[in-house]
Scaffold this motif. Structure first.
Motif, short mmCIF file in Angstrom:
data_model
loop_
_atom_site.label_atom_id
_atom_site.label_comp_id
_atom_site.label_asym_id
_atom_site.label_seq_id
_atom_site.Cartn_x
_atom_site.Cartn_y
_atom_site.Cartn_z
N HIS A 175 16.56 70.62 64.95
CA HIS A 175 16.58 69.77 63.76
C HIS A 175 15.84 68.47 63.99
O HIS A 175 15.76 67.98 65.11
CB HIS A 175 18.02 69.49 63.33
N ILE A 176 15.32 67.95 62.88
CA ILE A 176 14.62 66.66 62.94
C ILE A 176 15.66 65.59 62.60
O ILE A 176 16.28 65.65 61.53
CB ILE A 176 13.45 66.63 61.95
N TYR A 177 15.83 64.63 63.50
CA TYR A 177 16.90 63.64 63.33
C TYR A 177 16.58 62.67 62.17
O TYR A 177 15.42 62.38 61.89
CB TYR A 177 17.11 62.87 64.64
N VAL A 178 17.64 62.17 61.51
CA VAL A 178 17.53 61.30 60.34
C VAL A 178 16.49 60.18 60.51
O VAL A 178 15.71 59.91 59.61
CB VAL A 178 18.89 60.60 60.03
N SER A 179 16.52 59.53 61.68
CA SER A 179 15.57 58.43 61.90
C SER A 179 14.15 58.87 61.62
O SER A 179 13.36 58.15 61.01
CB SER A 179 15.64 57.96 63.35
N ASN A 180 13.82 60.10 62.02
CA ASN A 180 12.46 60.57 61.84
C ASN A 180 12.13 60.84 60.37
O ASN A 180 10.98 60.70 59.97
CB ASN A 180 12.22 61.84 62.66
N TRP A 181 13.14 61.20 59.57
CA TRP A 181 12.85 61.35 58.13
C TRP A 181 12.35 60.02 57.61
O TRP A 181 11.39 59.95 56.86
CB TRP A 181 14.08 61.73 57.30
N TYR A 182 13.09 58.96 58.01
CA TYR A 182 12.73 57.63 57.49
C TYR A 182 11.38 57.17 58.02
O TYR A 182 10.57 56.63 57.28
CB TYR A 182 13.82 56.61 57.85
N MET B 105 17.57 51.68 62.51
CA MET B 105 19.02 51.49 62.49
C MET B 105 19.74 52.80 62.83
O MET B 105 20.69 52.80 63.62
CB MET B 105 19.43 50.97 61.10
N TYR B 106 19.28 53.93 62.25
CA TYR B 106 19.98 55.19 62.45
C TYR B 106 19.95 55.66 63.90
O TYR B 106 20.71 56.53 64.30
CB TYR B 106 19.40 56.29 61.55
N TYR B 107 19.05 55.12 64.70
CA TYR B 107 19.05 55.47 66.13
C TYR B 107 19.78 54.41 66.96
O TYR B 107 20.70 54.73 67.71
CB TYR B 107 17.62 55.65 66.64
N PHE B 108 19.37 53.15 66.81
CA PHE B 108 19.85 52.14 67.75
C PHE B 108 21.29 51.73 67.49
O PHE B 108 22.01 51.40 68.43
CB PHE B 108 18.91 50.93 67.75
N LEU B 109 21.72 51.74 66.24
CA LEU B 109 23.11 51.34 65.96
C LEU B 109 24.11 52.32 66.58
O LEU B 109 24.98 51.91 67.34
CB LEU B 109 23.33 51.18 64.45
N PRO B 110 24.00 53.62 66.31
CA PRO B 110 24.96 54.54 66.94
C PRO B 110 24.85 54.56 68.47
O PRO B 110 25.86 54.68 69.16
CB PRO B 110 24.63 55.91 66.35
#
Lengths: 551, 247
Positions: A218-225, A286-291
């Motif tokens: 799967h392509i992670y959310v951050s990459n969609w953005y 944010m979707y990568y570094f925050l979590p």
């Protein structure tokens, strides 16, 4: 860094630099009677320096095959350093022009230093210089890790990074010489725009090539953005910058559109530069570094899907709210307002996702200024998107438009959301990138946090006050039915707020300088931390160490 | 559920995501922008609207170069106080020949859509030279060098030609005489002055805008541009008069 390149890559890098130097030479020739010649010289000098740098290490021993077992992080490192350099310059120029509105003679009589020329230097330096470099640097970092794949080659990322910085350099030096299209946030002239198209297409192809090598299904959310950021900015940039140059030797061009169509195209661009440059890209961050920093998975995968497609679809309709009560047909204004209101749903879904992800880690937010930067960013994102939807309402806009309220709104977003999430992400990933135990000084991060927060709050409150006061003064009538205040009366009323704003900006600038110093000292720290086993390109255990979005 | 199931499959395909993003992002612009080029009522008809002279166009380019648009709008909104303060609200047709438009987004200084002929040339020259000489609390930068910098005119024909390519109806004659028209407009005693009137109409103002008839400076161009703002067509003033007459 050049020693990391293989011999063939060194040859390619020299050939590309030579081609660019040649292009610069042609510009010198064609634009010898015009300011374009100066830009040609700048391009040539930059690429010749590049050729000498590569040539100097051309005969260095080839890199070991071991490099392929690690992610390729050199471009991210340089990108972050460039980003911190741009932020100091951009904030300094911003504060300088803020003081010019307090004392207009701070131009010192020169043309290049007047407000009108420096204002785009400020906006371009912070948005494209600071923001853009941070986005490129973090996107390479996140893309590799969430795909568990190394970047496909070692030349393309450098082309993207340096090519992009050449764009920024041409832009800001152009403004100071008077080269501008006048379209806000799209000021660079036609040849600079064309150059960005080349860089940007290369960037997206690099993204797809890396994704094609991924070891994660799967392509992670951050990459969609990040993908939406690259793709839509390309669309906007190409359409809004369609223009006919005076000649191939002139920097000046004339927009293909005029009047009302040009205004709509410009604000379709302008508002979505906010959406896809200043929002989508930074949400990816944010979707990568925050979590990762909080050590908790993103609260809701489904909320991230809804907010992603909501933002991608709704934002593109909202630009016309910049043109309420103008000569733009009212049906377009109404559509813009309606979609701006609907935009609150995906925006708050994102902001909610941030805060709910932190729910259960509030002790970390209390103790860790880096995570607090990200938390405050989420709060400002929620506040600013609410304010934006509110200001898009026609009757509110009739008061706020043309006033400092807009400036306050923009800075709540730019300082509170964009800069805070970027500083948080940089403080998180600098030790990871340079393999250090931690940042040089946590105390300096703490100081930076409070300076940034105080600066933002002072700035935004000053502009809210001045904007609303000015808007109300403009529309106040006497009992006799005539306007109560002249324009000059409002200028006098603005003065104290302009001082407060400049002070707020100064605090933010000091914070930025502390940040740059801290990053520099961290890079110079001796000794490296042990390599994290999960931070290698092989698929060790599916999903381990990565905030995994899949159900 | 099936929607999220679909997305679960979509997010494993880079090209699928790419196409999805392009599709979702294209619709808004197509619906809002494309019709502005096709619906005739978007821009009013204004027969007799005149073009910017080469001097005024050069002035407009100085206005752009100095970033005046960052602090001055040229768009009077359909609000009572704006009409009372600045004059009739702006019509789309008034910026029909503006490539690019300069509607602006911020009024650190006042709107300029109808500034033309509101103040004298001397006032503008003094104000641009040092705004605080005429408006003591002004925060505008001083543009003193405009008075001493010669205006570049040798490439004005190329400028007009490029304008024609984007849709402004400059004639071959206008293009051929661009440089001399620019000179003559700021020097009404020059023999070429008649040509300016012939090409651009009787409403064209020929004056030594910067007060120095023999010199063609950037100040001439900028003041000529400021003085024509709101005067390319009288459509905006006329429509209100017509509405009032009808009542």
């Amino acid at each position: 860094m050049i020693a990391q390149l293989t011999l063939i890559e060194r040859q390619h890098a020299i050939m590309i630099s030579a081609a660019i130097a040649l292009l610069g030479g042609l510009m010198i020739l064609a634009g010898r009677d015009d300011l374009m010649g100066v830009h040609g010289a700048l391009i040539s000098v930059a690429s010749i320096i590049m050729i000498f740098r590569i040539g100097g290490s051309y005969y260095a021993p080839p890199p070991s095959e071991d490099r392929l077992r690690h992610y390729y992080d050199d471009p991210s490192k340089v990108g972050i350093v460039l980003s911190m350099m741009w932020v100091v310059v951009g904030l300094a120029v911003g504060d300088w022009v803020a003081w010019q509105l307090v004392n207009p003679d701070l131009t010192f009589g020169a043309g290049w230093s007047s407000f009108g020329r420096l204002r785009p230097v400020h906006t371009t330096s912070v948005i494209f210089g600071f923001g853009g470099n941070a986005l490129i640097a973090t996107s390479f970092y996140v893309l590799q890790r969430t795909s568990r794949a190394r970047l496909p080659d070692q030349v393309t990322p450098w082309f993207v990074l340096f090519g992009y910085n050449l764009f920024c350099l041409l832009a800001v030096t152009g403004y100071m010489m008077g080269i501008t299209q006048s379209k806000e946030y799209a000021e660079p002239e036609w040849y600079t725009d064309l150059w960005l198209v080349v860089v940007w297409v290369t960037y997206f192809i690099l993204y797809l090539r890396t994704l094609a090598r991924r070891k994660e299904p799967h392509i992670y959310v951050s990459n969609w953005y990040y993908m939406a950021f690259i793709l839509v900015v390309a669309m906007l940039h190409i359409v809004n910058n369609l223009a006919v140059p005076v000649s191939l030797g002139h920097a000046k061009s004339y927009s293909a559109f005029s009047g009302v169509q040009d205004a709509m195209t410009q604000w379709w661009y302008g508002h979505n530069a906010v959406a896809f440059f200043l929002t989508a890209g930074f949400l990816g961050m944010m979707y990568y570094f925050l979590p990762m920093r909080a050590g908790r998975p993103i609260y809701s995968y489904r909320m991230s899907i809804i907010s992603f497609w909501g933002i991608t679809f709704f934002y593109m309709w909202a630009g016309s709210h910049h043109l309420h009560f103008t000569a733009l047909p009212q049906w377009v204004q109404t559509l813009g307002m309606t979609f701006s209101l609907m935009l609150l749903i995906p925006s708050w879904a994102s902001a909610g996702n941030v805060l709910l992800t932190l729910n259960g880690a509030w002790d970390k937010v209390r103790d860790d200024a880096t995570l607090r930067f990200m938390m405050v960013a989420g709060v400002f994102y929620g506040l600013t998107t609410f304010e934006g939807s509110f200001m898009a309402i026609r009757s509110v806009n009739s008061l706020s438009h043309y006033t400092d309220w807009t400036i306050g709104h923009v800075h709540a977003g730019a300082l509170g959301w964009v800069a805070m999430i970027t500083f948080g992400s940089i403080y998180a990933c600098v030790p990871w990138l340079w393999k250090r135990e931690r940042m040089y000084s946590p105390k300096l991060i703490e100081a930076h946090f409070w300076l940034a927060l105080a600066g933002t709050v002072i700035y935004v409150f000053a502009m809210w006050n001045s904007g609303i006061v000015q808007g109300l003064m403009w529309r106040t009538y006497n009992e006799s039915g005539t306007l109560a205040y002249s324009f000059v009366d409002t200028l006098v009323a603005m003065h104290p707020y302009y001082i407060a704003r400049a002070v707020g900006g100064l605090l933010f600038l000091i914070g930025g300088c502390l940040g740059a110093y801290n990053v520099w000292k961290t890079i110079k720290l001796p000794g490296t931390a042990a390599e994290h086993a999960g931070d290698l390109p092989q698929p060790v255990v599916l999903g381990a160490g990565i905030p995994q979005a899949a159900e | 559920m099936s929607l999220f199931g679909f997305h679960y499959r979509l997010e494993s395909k880079a090209i699928g995501l790419t196409l999805g993003i392009i599709a979702a992002a294209s619709i808004g612009g197509m619906v809002e922008i494309a019709p502005l080029f096709t619906i005739h009522q978007t821009v009013e008809d204004a027969p007799g609207m005149r073009l910017y002279t080469p001097l005024e166009l050069a002035g407009r380019n100085i206005y752009i170069r100095e970033g005046c648009y960052a602090c001055h709008s040229q768009m009077i909104r359909t609000l009572r106080d704006e009409v009372d303060r600045y004059g009739p609200y702006s019509l789309a047709v008034e910026s029909k020949y503006d490539h690019p438009m300069l509607w602006g987004s911020k009024r650190t200084g006042p709107d300029l859509a109808r500034i033309g002929e509101k103040y004298s040339d001397q006032w503008h020259v003094a104000h641009l030279n040092n705004p605080r000489d005429v408006v003591p609390v002004s925060v505008m930068p001083a543009y003193g060098w405009l008075l001493t910098t010669e205006l570049r005119t040798d490439d004005l024909d190329l400028h007009l030609r490029a304008q024609r390519k984007v849709g402004v109806p400059y004639t071959d004659n206008m293009i051929a005489n661009a440089a001399s028209d620019a000179y003559a407009q700021s020097n009404p005693d020059a023999p070429q002055a008649d040509g300016v009137i012939k090409r651009y109409g009787k409403a064209t103002t020929l004056r030594a805008f910067d007060g120095q008839p023999t010199r063609l400076t950037e100040m001439d161009a900028l003041v000529a541009y400021l003085q024509v703002l709101g005067h390319l067509t009288d459509a905006a003033r006329k429509s209100i008069a017509e509405v009032e007459a009808g009542q």
